[in-house]
Design a protein around this motif. Structure first.
Motif, PDB file in Angstrom:
ATOM      1  N   TYR A   1      43.816   3.743  14.085  1.00 35.47           N
ATOM      2  CA  TYR A   1      45.055   4.468  13.769  1.00 35.47           C
ATOM      3  C   TYR A   1      45.039   5.907  14.274  1.00 35.47           C
ATOM      4  O   TYR A   1      45.899   6.697  13.903  1.00 35.47           O
ATOM      5  CB  TYR A   1      45.311   4.439  12.255  1.00 35.47           C
ATOM      6  CG  TYR A   1      45.490   3.032  11.719  1.00 35.47           C
ATOM      7  CD1 TYR A   1      46.410   2.166  12.303  1.00 35.47           C
ATOM      8  CD2 TYR A   1      44.735   2.574  10.654  1.00 35.47           C
ATOM      9  CE1 TYR A   1      46.573   0.869  11.832  1.00 35.47           C
ATOM     10  CE2 TYR A   1      44.900   1.280  10.176  1.00 35.47           C
ATOM     11  CZ  TYR A   1      45.813   0.440  10.770  1.00 35.47           C
ATOM     12  OH  TYR A   1      45.980  -0.840  10.310  1.00 35.47           O
ATOM     13  N   ASP A   2      44.068   6.236  15.142  1.00 40.10           N
ATOM     14  CA  ASP A   2      44.033   7.589  15.710  1.00 40.10           C
ATOM     15  C   ASP A   2      45.354   7.917  16.391  1.00 40.10           C
ATOM     16  O   ASP A   2      45.866   7.101  17.171  1.00 40.10           O
ATOM     17  CB  ASP A   2      42.908   7.689  16.764  1.00 40.10           C
ATOM     18  CG  ASP A   2      41.618   8.191  16.137  1.00 40.10           C
ATOM     19  OD1 ASP A   2      41.663   8.576  14.940  1.00 40.10           O
ATOM     20  OD2 ASP A   2      40.591   8.166  16.833  1.00 40.10           O
ATOM     21  N   GLY A   3      45.907   9.093  16.109  1.00 40.14           N
ATOM     22  CA  GLY A   3      47.143   9.504  16.777  1.00 40.14           C
ATOM     23  C   GLY A   3      48.393   9.048  16.040  1.00 40.14           C
ATOM     24  O   GLY A   3      49.504   9.403  16.424  1.00 40.14           O
ATOM     25  N   PHE A   4      48.238   8.233  14.985  1.00 41.19           N
ATOM     26  CA  PHE A   4      49.398   7.753  14.230  1.00 41.19           C
ATOM     27  C   PHE A   4      49.609   8.583  12.965  1.00 41.19           C
ATOM     28  O   PHE A   4      48.646   8.978  12.300  1.00 41.19           O
ATOM     29  CB  PHE A   4      49.204   6.289  13.810  1.00 41.19           C
ATOM     30  CG  PHE A   4      49.441   5.299  14.918  1.00 41.19           C
ATOM     31  CD1 PHE A   4      50.726   4.892  15.242  1.00 41.19           C
ATOM     32  CD2 PHE A   4      48.366   4.776  15.636  1.00 41.19           C
ATOM     33  CE1 PHE A   4      50.953   3.971  16.259  1.00 41.19           C
ATOM     34  CE2 PHE A   4      48.586   3.860  16.649  1.00 41.19           C
ATOM     35  CZ  PHE A   4      49.877   3.458  16.961  1.00 41.19           C
ATOM     36  N   THR A   5      50.876   8.831  12.640  1.00 40.85           N
ATOM     37  CA  THR A   5      51.203   9.538  11.394  1.00 40.85           C
ATOM     38  C   THR A   5      51.856   8.546  10.434  1.00 40.85           C
ATOM     39  O   THR A   5      52.808   7.851  10.815  1.00 40.85           O
ATOM     40  CB  THR A   5      52.216  10.675  11.686  1.00 40.85           C
ATOM     41  OG1 THR A   5      51.674  11.446  12.742  1.00 40.85           O
ATOM     42  CG2 THR A   5      52.445  11.538  10.465  1.00 40.85           C
ATOM     43  N   PRO A   6      51.351   8.480   9.199  1.00 38.73           N
ATOM     44  CA  PRO A   6      51.935   7.520   8.258  1.00 38.73           C
ATOM     45  C   PRO A   6      53.159   8.089   7.542  1.00 38.73           C
ATOM     46  O   PRO A   6      53.234   9.289   7.271  1.00 38.73           O
ATOM     47  CB  PRO A   6      50.804   7.307   7.241  1.00 38.73           C
ATOM     48  CG  PRO A   6      50.001   8.569   7.285  1.00 38.73           C
ATOM     49  CD  PRO A   6      50.179   9.184   8.645  1.00 38.73           C
ATOM     50  N   SER A   7      54.123   7.226   7.266  1.00 39.16           N
ATOM     51  CA  SER A   7      55.250   7.620   6.417  1.00 39.16           C
ATOM     52  C   SER A   7      55.723   6.379   5.662  1.00 39.16           C
ATOM     53  O   SER A   7      55.315   5.256   5.977  1.00 39.16           O
ATOM     54  CB  SER A   7      56.378   8.207   7.264  1.00 39.16           C
ATOM     55  OG  SER A   7      56.823   7.245   8.197  1.00 39.16           O
ATOM     56  N   VAL A   8      56.578   6.607   4.657  1.00 38.27           N
ATOM     57  CA  VAL A   8      57.030   5.487   3.823  1.00 38.27           C
ATOM     58  C   VAL A   8      58.179   4.777   4.557  1.00 38.27           C
ATOM     59  O   VAL A   8      59.167   5.408   4.913  1.00 38.27           O
ATOM     60  CB  VAL A   8      57.513   5.999   2.450  1.00 38.27           C
ATOM     61  CG1 VAL A   8      57.953   4.833   1.577  1.00 38.27           C
ATOM     62  CG2 VAL A   8      56.411   6.798   1.765  1.00 38.27           C
ATOM     63  N   PRO A   9      58.033   3.487   4.794  1.00 39.59           N
ATOM     64  CA  PRO A   9      59.111   2.769   5.503  1.00 39.59           C
ATOM     65  C   PRO A   9      60.283   2.492   4.566  1.00 39.59           C
ATOM     66  O   PRO A   9      60.186   2.734   3.357  1.00 39.59           O
ATOM     67  CB  PRO A   9      58.441   1.460   5.918  1.00 39.59           C
ATOM     68  CG  PRO A   9      57.337   1.260   4.954  1.00 39.59           C
ATOM     69  CD  PRO A   9      56.922   2.605   4.427  1.00 39.59           C
ATOM     70  N   THR A  10      61.367   1.990   5.117  1.00 41.94           N
ATOM     71  CA  THR A  10      62.487   1.646   4.228  1.00 41.94           C
ATOM     72  C   THR A  10      62.406   0.176   3.855  1.00 41.94           C
ATOM     73  O   THR A  10      62.010  -0.671   4.654  1.00 41.94           O
ATOM     74  CB  THR A  10      63.855   1.887   4.906  1.00 41.94           C
ATOM     75  OG1 THR A  10      63.790   1.376   6.222  1.00 41.94           O
ATOM     76  CG2 THR A  10      64.237   3.342   4.911  1.00 41.94           C
ATOM     77  N   GLY A  11      62.804  -0.074   2.617  1.00 44.50           N
ATOM     78  CA  GLY A  11      62.788  -1.450   2.133  1.00 44.50           C
ATOM     79  C   GLY A  11      63.606  -1.532   0.873  1.00 44.50           C
ATOM     80  O   GLY A  11      64.288  -0.569   0.494  1.00 44.50           O
ATOM     81  N   GLU A  12      63.531  -2.657   0.210  1.00 47.19           N
ATOM     82  CA  GLU A  12      64.356  -2.891  -0.969  1.00 47.19           C
ATOM     83  C   GLU A  12      63.436  -3.020  -2.180  1.00 47.19           C
ATOM     84  O   GLU A  12      62.480  -3.792  -2.157  1.00 47.19           O
ATOM     85  CB  GLU A  12      65.128  -4.198  -0.726  1.00 47.19           C
ATOM     86  CG  GLU A  12      66.264  -4.463  -1.636  1.00 47.19           C
ATOM     87  CD  GLU A  12      67.431  -3.476  -1.508  1.00 47.19           C
ATOM     88  OE1 GLU A  12      67.567  -2.798  -0.466  1.00 47.19           O
ATOM     89  OE2 GLU A  12      68.193  -3.377  -2.488  1.00 47.19           O
ATOM     90  N   VAL A  13      63.713  -2.230  -3.208  1.00 46.81           N
ATOM     91  CA  VAL A  13      62.910  -2.321  -4.432  1.00 46.81           C
ATOM     92  C   VAL A  13      63.762  -3.029  -5.481  1.00 46.81           C
ATOM     93  O   VAL A  13      64.838  -2.544  -5.840  1.00 46.81           O
ATOM     94  CB  VAL A  13      62.483  -0.918  -4.925  1.00 46.81           C
ATOM     95  CG1 VAL A  13      61.651  -1.028  -6.201  1.00 46.81           C
ATOM     96  CG2 VAL A  13      61.691  -0.202  -3.833  1.00 46.81           C
ATOM     97  N   LEU A  14      63.285  -4.173  -5.948  1.00 47.69           N
ATOM     98  CA  LEU A  14      64.093  -4.979  -6.870  1.00 47.69           C
ATOM     99  C   LEU A  14      63.553  -4.901  -8.291  1.00 47.69           C
ATOM    100  O   LEU A  14      62.354  -4.737  -8.507  1.00 47.69           O
ATOM    101  CB  LEU A  14      64.097  -6.448  -6.437  1.00 47.69           C
ATOM    102  CG  LEU A  14      64.632  -6.757  -5.039  1.00 47.69           C
ATOM    103  CD1 LEU A  14      64.691  -8.259  -4.825  1.00 47.69           C
ATOM    104  CD2 LEU A  14      66.012  -6.144  -4.825  1.00 47.69           C
TER     105      LEU A  14
END
Ligand code: UTP
Length: 627
Positions: free
Chosen positions: A106-119
């Motif tokens: 994962y070198d060079g990658f920045t993590p973030s929260v993806p979009t999805g559905e919370v039920l």
């Protein structure tokens, strides 16, 4: 005589532009035994640095059958890997070199929260998605990955034949098939279809599980599914590797056999692709492929709403997830964005997520947000893929999934392994090759509703640190009773709360043992219709509903109640039912006088007394005993 043979071997090699000196002499000596295809395979092995495989070969005339078997195995290993064995060796060298230098993928990658559905179970949104999902189910195919060894569980049978719960003695495979059939019927009903489409069901097996899976299906008449609806695809193992040069490992007990190990559940994609089934499904008008695993007794409670999310949001990839506490030992669904523009939504293992976040400038790493949970949902490895884009992608990749290698090194020099290793791949890594424009999302469900796998043997489960899930046969079964109780509570039934009990060294909540056939309670709105007025169930009770049209009306249950009814029989059950009921009787997993499938959960069911009624004729019936 001898010189004529040597000449012909030399001829063969020169025809192939091979210098005899480059080949191991033991292979040259045995050339006369080999077909042209086998010679090609031999050439590939030599070119790929695998001459050691022939080092102990005997002269022709001795053990010739074993040599033929060796090439038969090589041919199989070659044909079952996308790109062949040469690709496997090449990939292995690259991955082993990365592993040696400790390169982070994962070198060079920045993590973030993806979009999805919370039920949230049972609210209007959930009900809306459930309805959309059931409607869509007739356009789906289901794929169960069931090729795993289950070493951690240590059960002697195959995992899908293990009982999901002991009250009715239903095994996982039966539960899954009956759930698919209930969806098939429910989908037709809800869309007012004139004829019911058979939902295809694929099971990926391996040499470790194939024969026994087939036996379980055949000896149980496919649990009511048409045999033509079920297709078994067997995954092959991959070659083991002895060192960083990816020299293939020989079986310690057979010098003519390459040692092999499972390649992981990621094989399901290449197998589906090469089987041709995906195109058959596309032509038949199907839209979705749902992937699931061998021992999650709750999963189908989450399927209708998740499929509804896929259809409504038009997700090409929908990963089913549950809320996850920060640093909890389950992978987190994460968006990874690279400085070069690449972007994927992918499962990141929990031990990689925390350092990745810290490196990206989040000093607390993987931390809970205002909801009390990590914003990165916990992956439960059940995927819903949209068929059209899935086929498009596999046409590009041939179904190959990004692999990994996990060698156990002897020491810090990382030059030799404690034992042979191999490449592995995981089905949830499928989105890794998708373009950034792909619609990849997730659906978060309540954990109590969706996820209770059975992976650990009793001894290991009893050592799980407090607060962490046992993932044992005991906890898997108790989770089914808890989920059913909570669903009925939400539907308005007064279900008495659980007691704490210890089985096989694991403290669990014991709720009333409530179970139903999938066709009784496919969705929450259906369950709500079947539970009327004021019903109650005491903690020591057992309730088994085997039939579609059973209605609970003013029922007070304190004991055991079992209702069996055929389709077409409508039964109203009410009044006060009290009897000695069914007790959970503790047994120790070491006590071999009890069957393994019970020992593994730490109890058996002592059926003292029950009210059991069977309705095998169509009609309307009322069961209303008075105490
Ligand atoms: P698990 O993580 O439960 O692994 O697999 P496992 O190999 O079955 O069990 P252990 O690790 O030896 O204890 C998750 C799912 O993937 C399937 C399993 O059958 C299960 O449904 N699987 C795993 C395969 O189909 N093939 C494999 O090569 C590995």
């Amino acid at each position: 005589m001898v010189s004529a043979k040597v000449d012909s071997e030399a001829d063969i090699l020169s025809n192939l532009n091979i210098n005899a000196g480059d080949w191991p002499s033991n292979l040259v000596k045995n050339l006369c035994l080999l077909s042209p295809d086998q010679i090609e395979l031999g050439k590939m092995l030599v070119e790929m640095g695998q001459s050691h495989l022939f080092q102990q070969w005997t002269d022709p005339g001795v053990e010739d059958n074993k040599k033929k078997a060796f090439f038969a195995q090589v041919a199989k290993l070659n044909s079952s890997y996308p790109g062949g064995l040469a690709s496997y060796i090449k990939n292995a060298r690259e991955l082993l070199a990365d592993s040696k230098v400790g390169r982070n993928p994962y070198d060079g990658f920045t993590p973030s929260v993806p979009t999805g559905e919370v039920l949230s179970f049972g609210d209007d949104n959930f009900i809306k998605y459930e309805e959309a999902g059931v409607k869509e189910a007739q356009n789906a195919a289901f794929v169960l990955v069931a090729g795993g060894l289950g070493e951690r569980l240590g059960y002697n049978g195959i995992k899908v034949a293990l009982l999901a719960e002991a009250t009715t003695g239903t095994c996982f495979l039966q539960l899954y098939i009956e759930s698919i059939l209930a969806l098939q019927e429910g989908s037709c009903r809800l869309t007012q279809g004139t004829f019911q489409k058979d939902i295809p069901f694929v099971i990926m097996t391996s040499d470790d599980t194939h024969t026994r899976t087939l036996e379980v299906l055949e000896s149980n008449s496919y649990f009511g599914m048409k045999p033509t609806q079920v297709k078994l695809l067997k995954q092959e193992k991959v070659a083991c590797l002895d060192d960083n040069d990816a020299r293939l490992a020989l079986d310690p007990h057979n010098k003519y056999q390459i040692q092999t190990k499972p390649h992981g559940h990621g094989d399901v994609h290449s197998l589906l692709y090469s089987s041709g089934l995906l195109k058959v499904w596309l032509y038949a008008g199907l839209r979705w492929v749902l992937f699931f695993q061998d021992t999650n007794g709750l999963l189908f409670k989450a399927i209708p709403a998740s499929l509804g999310v896929s259809a409504t949001k038009q997700y090409q990839v929908n990963s089913l997830a549950v809320q996850r506490k920060a640093k909890e030992a389950m992978g987190g669904i994460t968006r990874l964005t690279h400085s070069d523009g690449r972007s994927v939504v992918i499962n990141v293992e929990y031990n990689q997520l925390d350092p990745l976040l810290r490196a990206a400038g989040h000093p607390d790493g993987d931390a809970n947000c205002e909801t009390g949970y990590s914003p990165f949902p916990g992956n439960i490895n059940q995927l819903i893929l949209e068929l059209g884009p899935y086929i498009e992608e596999l046409t590009k990749t041939g179904g190959a999934i990004k692999e990994f290698v996990n060698p156990k090194y002897k020491d810090a020099s990382k030059t030799s392994f404690k034992s042979s290793t191999r490449l592995e791949c995981m089905m949830q890594d499928y989105p890794k090759t998708l373009p950034p424009t792909a619609r990849v999302g997730f659906t978060v469900m309540d954990k109590w509703l969706a996820y209770a796998p059975v992976k650990n043997n009793p001894e290991d489960a009893s050592k799980v640190p407090k607060g962490n899930p046992y993932h044992s046969a005991t906890s898997g079964e108790m989770a089914i009773y808890r989920a059913n109780s909570l669903i009925l509570i939400k539907a308005g039934v007064q279900v008495e709360g659980p007691v704490q009990q210890v089985f096989n060294g694991q403290e669990v909540e014991v709720w009333p043992r409530i179970t139903w056939k999938p066709k009784w309670g496919l969705t929450f709105s259906e369950i709500k219709i079947k539970v009327r007025q004021s019903c109650s169930v005491s903690q020591r009770s057992t309730m088994v509903l085997k039939g579609r049209d059973i209605f609970l009306e003013d029922l007070s249950l304190d004991g055991a109640l079992i209702i069996n009814c055929i389709d077409g029989a409508e039964v109203k059950v009410g009044g006060s039912i009290q009897n000695k009921g069914w007790l959970l009787e503790r047994i120790n997993y070491k006590d071999t006088s009890s069957p393994e499938e019970l020992r593994i959960r730490g109890f058996k069911i002592n059926k003292l007394e029950q009210l059991e009624q069977t309705y095998s004729e169509p009609g309307k019936f009322i069961l209303k005993p008075q105490c």
